[in-house]
Design an enzyme around this catalytic site. Structure first.
Site, PDB file in Angstrom:
ATOM      1  N   VAL A 104      72.537  37.925 -38.922  1.00 59.02           N
ATOM      2  CA  VAL A 104      72.062  36.701 -39.547  1.00 59.02           C
ATOM      3  C   VAL A 104      70.550  36.664 -39.401  1.00 59.02           C
ATOM      4  CG1 VAL A 104      72.164  34.180 -39.569  1.00 59.02           C
ATOM      5  CG2 VAL A 104      74.206  35.517 -38.972  1.00 59.02           C
ATOM      6  N   CYS A 105      69.852  36.421 -40.497  1.00 57.47           N
ATOM      7  CA  CYS A 105      68.404  36.272 -40.481  1.00 57.47           C
ATOM      8  C   CYS A 105      67.763  37.526 -39.869  1.00 57.47           C
ATOM      9  CB  CYS A 105      68.045  34.995 -39.736  1.00 57.47           C
ATOM     10  SG  CYS A 105      66.370  34.395 -40.015  1.00 57.47           S
ATOM     11  N   THR A 106      66.863  37.349 -38.905  1.00 56.86           N
ATOM     12  CA  THR A 106      66.154  38.503 -38.340  1.00 56.86           C
ATOM     13  C   THR A 106      66.988  39.290 -37.342  1.00 56.86           C
ATOM     14  OG1 THR A 106      65.121  37.049 -36.692  1.00 56.86           O
ATOM     15  CG2 THR A 106      63.861  37.526 -38.700  1.00 56.86           C
TER      16      THR A 106
END
Length: 319
Positions: A104-106
């Site tokens: 998720v995300c970074t």
């Protein structure tokens, strides 16, 4: 069927919503279908960690003692910038053993550091896509979609896209009806395709500095069905077509034609999702002129024809 263990990796400087968003989705599925998922969290040493928001997250296990996951989920946050080498080593060893590997995300930066995205297509938060591509040239970084599936590896963009990806995984496991029930409970829409852009046109393009160009941006958004040629838009800004096109791209980072294309696709997408208007009518309303022109734009941008897009992503009416 044995419960699918979803193991969420925690670390210092984590983004709390990257954890709680997907966890609430899987927990909702478990509530409706007991025995489907077993949710576990773990840190390297089993100690609590502090999120960037200041929240303290208490794990269930140390990673060494955690159960083997069906789905290994790696959230993002500032802690992905300088990750603990031991965490990267653990991911390198255990990531390939999971049936599904999700970031998720970074969190994609951690998977990349562990070599788990090499040779794959992936995405991450828009602000980190250039860095991911620069530091890991073996990864095919796509900055546009809200999530990307490449085999058993799935990567998602900014924080809320983790919810979209988790809903897609639940739909894959348990069907659309279950995923829709969870989406309703969380008051989110089960309709964002993975290849939907992270940004709307208005966000993807910078806001122009000069007022005439800002006015043109607003006009395009409010009148997608108009004759939006460079010449007509330049006249509205009281500039020559050449000067207008150059100034628009310089100040927004996007050509006028590309901006118009994005606005029209977004407007057509909303009409397909929210109205019962026919495709021919929508194509006229959005400035395409013909259904075939709109179909080409949708296939190019969203990977699905308008009729297929409506079938897949229009909300199902509540019972």
């Amino acid at each position: 069927m044995a419960p699918r263990t979803v193991l969420v990796v925690l670390f210092e400087g984590i983004q709390s919503l990257d954890v709680t968003g997907p966890v609430e989705v899987f927990a909702g599925a478990e509530t409706g279908h007991p025995g489907t998922y077993r949710l576990r969290t773990a840190t390297l040493d089993g100690a609590p960690v502090r999120a960037t928001s200041g929240l303290t997250l208490v794990p269930d296990h140390a990673l060494a003692d955690a159960p083997a996951p069906h789905t290994l989920l790696v959230p993002g946050g500032n802690g992905t910038r300088n990750p603990d080498p031991d965490l990267v080593a653990w991911l390198r060893e255990h990531g390939p053993r999971a049936e599904r590997l999700v970031s998720v995300c970074t969190g994609a930066l951690l998977l990349a550091a562990a070599g788990l995205l090499d040779g794959r297509r992936a995405t991450t938060h828009w602000a980190s896509c250039d860095m991911l591509a620069r530091d890991h040239p073996a990864i095919d970084v796509d900055p546009d979609p809200i999530f990307v599936r490449d085999g058993n590896v799935a990567t998602s963009a900014g924080v809320t896209s983790g919810i979209d990806l988790a809903l897609a995984l639940v739909e894959e496991d348990l069907g659309r009806k279950t995923a829709l029930t969870i989406a309703r409970h969380l008051v989110v829409f089960l309709r964002r395709p993975g290849n939907q852009a992270q940004f709307s046109a208005q966000l993807a393009a910078q806001t122009a500095q000069r007022q005439p160009l800002r006015d043109v941006q607003q006009w395009i958004s409010e009148h997608p069905g108009e004759h939006l040629t460079v010449e007509s838009l330049a006249a509205r800004a009281n500039l020559s077509p050449r000067h207008f096109a150059r100034a628009f791209q310089t100040e927004t980072g996007m050509t006028p034609g590309r901006y118009v294309d994005r606005v029209r696709v977004e407007h057509a997408r909303r009409l397909l999702e929210d109205t019962a208007d026919g495709i021919e009518e929508i194509s006229r309303t959005c400035g395409y002129g013909t259904p075939e022109a709109m179909r080409r734009a949708f296939v190019r941008t969203l990977g699905a024809a308008p009729a297929e897009y409506r079938r897949r992503f229009r909300p199902v009416p509540a019972d």
